[in-house]
Design a protein around this motif. Structure first.
Motif, short mmCIF file in Angstrom:
data_model
loop_
_atom_site.label_atom_id
_atom_site.label_comp_id
_atom_site.label_asym_id
_atom_site.label_seq_id
_atom_site.Cartn_x
_atom_site.Cartn_y
_atom_site.Cartn_z
N ILE A 114 43.14 -19.70 -48.31
CA ILE A 114 41.97 -19.68 -49.18
C ILE A 114 41.13 -18.44 -48.91
CG2 ILE A 114 39.97 -20.98 -50.02
CD1 ILE A 114 41.13 -23.42 -48.52
N HIS A 115 40.76 -17.74 -49.97
CA HIS A 115 39.82 -16.63 -49.88
C HIS A 115 38.45 -17.17 -50.29
CE1 HIS A 115 38.20 -12.54 -50.36
NE2 HIS A 115 37.66 -12.97 -51.49
N GLN A 116 37.53 -17.20 -49.35
CA GLN A 116 36.20 -17.72 -49.65
C GLN A 116 35.13 -16.73 -49.21
OE1 GLN A 116 35.64 -21.42 -47.56
NE2 GLN A 116 35.76 -20.49 -45.55
N THR A 117 33.97 -16.81 -49.85
CA THR A 117 32.85 -15.92 -49.54
C THR A 117 31.67 -16.72 -49.03
OG1 THR A 117 33.53 -14.34 -51.24
CG2 THR A 117 31.25 -14.21 -50.48
N TYR A 118 31.09 -16.29 -47.93
CA TYR A 118 29.87 -16.90 -47.41
C TYR A 118 28.66 -16.16 -47.98
CZ TYR A 118 31.85 -20.11 -43.96
OH TYR A 118 32.49 -21.16 -43.36
N ARG A 119 27.65 -16.92 -48.41
CA ARG A 119 26.39 -16.35 -48.89
C ARG A 119 25.23 -16.99 -48.13
NH1 ARG A 119 27.17 -13.41 -53.43
NH2 ARG A 119 29.12 -13.76 -54.59
N THR A 172 12.72 -14.39 -57.01
CA THR A 172 13.68 -13.38 -57.43
C THR A 172 13.21 -12.02 -56.94
OG1 THR A 172 12.51 -13.09 -59.54
CG2 THR A 172 14.33 -14.68 -59.49
N GLY A 173 14.11 -11.05 -56.96
CA GLY A 173 13.75 -9.70 -56.55
C GLY A 173 13.66 -9.52 -55.05
N LEU A 174 14.13 -10.49 -54.25
CA LEU A 174 14.10 -10.34 -52.79
C LEU A 174 15.11 -9.29 -52.34
CD1 LEU A 174 14.01 -14.12 -51.77
CD2 LEU A 174 12.15 -12.48 -51.48
N GLU A 175 14.78 -8.62 -51.23
CA GLU A 175 15.67 -7.65 -50.61
C GLU A 175 16.09 -8.16 -49.23
OE1 GLU A 175 16.70 -5.00 -52.12
OE2 GLU A 175 15.35 -5.02 -53.86
N LEU A 235 14.36 -10.70 -45.41
CA LEU A 235 14.94 -11.83 -44.69
C LEU A 235 15.08 -11.59 -43.20
CD1 LEU A 235 17.99 -12.54 -47.08
CD2 LEU A 235 15.60 -13.23 -47.37
N GLN A 236 14.85 -10.37 -42.75
CA GLN A 236 15.26 -9.99 -41.40
C GLN A 236 14.54 -10.74 -40.29
OE1 GLN A 236 14.71 -5.75 -41.55
NE2 GLN A 236 16.84 -5.36 -42.16
N ARG A 237 13.33 -11.23 -40.54
CA ARG A 237 12.59 -11.92 -39.48
C ARG A 237 12.50 -13.44 -39.72
NH1 ARG A 237 10.63 -8.51 -35.95
NH2 ARG A 237 10.34 -6.31 -36.54
N GLU A 244 18.79 -27.95 -54.92
CA GLU A 244 18.59 -28.21 -53.49
C GLU A 244 18.64 -26.93 -52.67
OE1 GLU A 244 17.82 -31.03 -52.06
OE2 GLU A 244 17.96 -32.27 -53.86
N LEU A 245 19.40 -25.94 -53.15
CA LEU A 245 19.54 -24.67 -52.43
C LEU A 245 19.24 -23.52 -53.39
CD1 LEU A 245 22.87 -25.23 -50.41
CD2 LEU A 245 20.54 -25.18 -49.49
N TRP A 246 18.80 -22.40 -52.79
CA TRP A 246 18.52 -21.17 -53.55
C TRP A 246 19.31 -20.04 -52.92
CZ3 TRP A 246 16.36 -20.11 -58.08
CH2 TRP A 246 16.00 -18.77 -58.37
N GLU A 247 20.06 -19.31 -53.75
CA GLU A 247 20.87 -18.21 -53.24
C GLU A 247 20.00 -16.99 -52.93
OE1 GLU A 247 24.26 -15.28 -54.98
OE2 GLU A 247 24.58 -17.43 -55.34
N LEU A 248 20.24 -16.39 -51.76
CA LEU A 248 19.47 -15.24 -51.28
C LEU A 248 20.35 -13.99 -51.29
CD1 LEU A 248 17.77 -17.02 -48.26
CD2 LEU A 248 16.70 -16.48 -50.47
N PRO A 249 19.75 -12.80 -51.19
CA PRO A 249 20.56 -11.58 -51.10
C PRO A 249 21.32 -11.55 -49.77
CG PRO A 249 18.21 -11.10 -50.80
CD PRO A 249 18.30 -12.53 -51.23
N PRO A 250 22.38 -10.71 -49.73
CA PRO A 250 22.82 -9.75 -50.74
C PRO A 250 23.65 -10.41 -51.84
CG PRO A 250 24.24 -9.60 -48.82
CD PRO A 250 23.16 -10.57 -48.46
N PRO A 251 23.64 -9.86 -53.07
CA PRO A 251 24.35 -10.50 -54.18
C PRO A 251 25.86 -10.57 -53.99
CG PRO A 251 23.55 -8.31 -54.79
CD PRO A 251 22.91 -8.64 -53.49
#
Length: 319
Positions: A174-179, A192-195, A199-201, A268-275
């Motif tokens: 399986i080829h899967q991607t973690y986000r 939206t528009g987060l960089e 998230l670094q801290r 329940e979840l919100w996707e964060l960067p990187p896209p």
């Protein structure tokens, strides 16, 4: 001549329980840890080791305050025991296969929350063609799958693998991607528009194998490369528990894209960067070419491999 007669008798006199105890001592790296795994007391495990060393006439472990080292003799004996133990542990299956003739049993060792139409399709088709074959699926951590297959316990594994494992063969299944995701209680939810710099801290939730030398090392490499400095406030070896902590707002964290898709759709979840996601983390089909397998086991491994043989790795998707 007397010494030779004693050595000739050794094979008939050895206690297999002592051999198994020594195998676990080596695998766990300490008497205390081995006692916990075997549900024995520490003195009982120490006594078993002394008895085995006495029977063999060799020191197998150098131990003392702050010192625990397997001797050369111990390493040699350990390799033989692992091979013998694997054969013994599968003896019942081999005997049953003789009795049941064309029927067989397939044991699959799998890490948690594996979702893939590839396995589902093969299981369905295989059962229709071979209805007498029985299956057992055990869900255990990836590192335990590796050890079990090296010991020739189980037919095959479906799990994470950081690098090639000595003695085992593998195929990307399986080829899967973690986000990265956050829960609805997190301050980033819905933004939206987060960089990445935003998230670094942030406090982080992840897997216990999210380490440079772990099976999920790509996640650790990503955090190090991008300068993530937040605390790891929650960790688990179980994917469902990592998901729970992210949903509950303990911190941001990584999940396989296809696993998180339903929670994203349900709010329940919100996707964060990187896209493009954090990292590809492949699920592998793993087996031991040296293990004795019955016809059902051999056919099932071949069926899984045939299912992906003509499919490029990047298209071996979970759904």
């Amino acid at each position: 001549m007397t010494q030779q007669r004693d050595l000739d008798k050794l094979g008939n006199q050895l206690d297999w329980n002592l051999l198994r105890t020594f195998m676990v001592i080596v695998q766990e790296g300490s008497i205390t840890a081995a006692a916990g795994r075997l549900f024995l007391t520490q003195p009982a495990v120490s006594l078993a080791l002394k008895r085995l060393e006495a029977q063999l006439g060799r020191q197998l472990v150098e131990r003392g305050p702050g010192r625990f080292r397997i001797t050369e003799a111990g390493e040699t004996i350990y390799r033989e025991i692992v091979d013998i133990y694997g054969t013994i542990s599968r003896f019942g299956i081999l005997v049953r296969e003789i009795r049941e003739e064309i029927s067989g049993h397939v044991r699959i060792l799998m890490t948690s929350r594996i979702q893939t139409v590839i396995l589902d399709r093969v299981l369905k088709a295989f059962h229709e063609r071979h209805p007498k074959v029985t299956f057992r699926i055990d869900v255990i951590p990836s590192t335990e799958v590796h050890v079990a297959l090296q010991q020739k316990i189980g037919t095959l594994g479906i799990c994470l693998m950081r690098e090639p494992i000595p003695g085992l063969a593998s195929e990307v299944l399986i080829h899967q991607t973690y986000r990265l995701y956050c829960g609805r209680e997190h301050r980033f939810f819905g933004q939206t528009g987060l960089e990445l710099a935003d998230l670094q801290r942030e406090d982080f939730v992840s897997f216990t194998t999210d380490q440079i030398d772990g099976t999920l090392s790509p996640l650790a490499v990503f955090r190090a490369r991008e300068g993530f400095a937040g605390r790891i406030v929650g960790a688990s070896a179980n994917l469902e528990e990592v998901r729970r902590m992210i949903v509950c707002g303990l911190g941001i964290g990584p999940l396989p894209e296809h696993i998180a898709a339903r929670d994203v759709a349900d709010g329940e979840l919100w996707e964060l960067p990187p896209p493009e996601g954090v990292a590809p983390v492949h699920i592998h089909l793993i087996w031991n070419p040296q293990a004795k397998v019955n016809r059902a086991e051999k056919a099932f491994i071949e069926a899984l491999r045939a299912e992906v043989a003509d499919v490029p790795v990047e298209l071996r998707l979970p759904v």
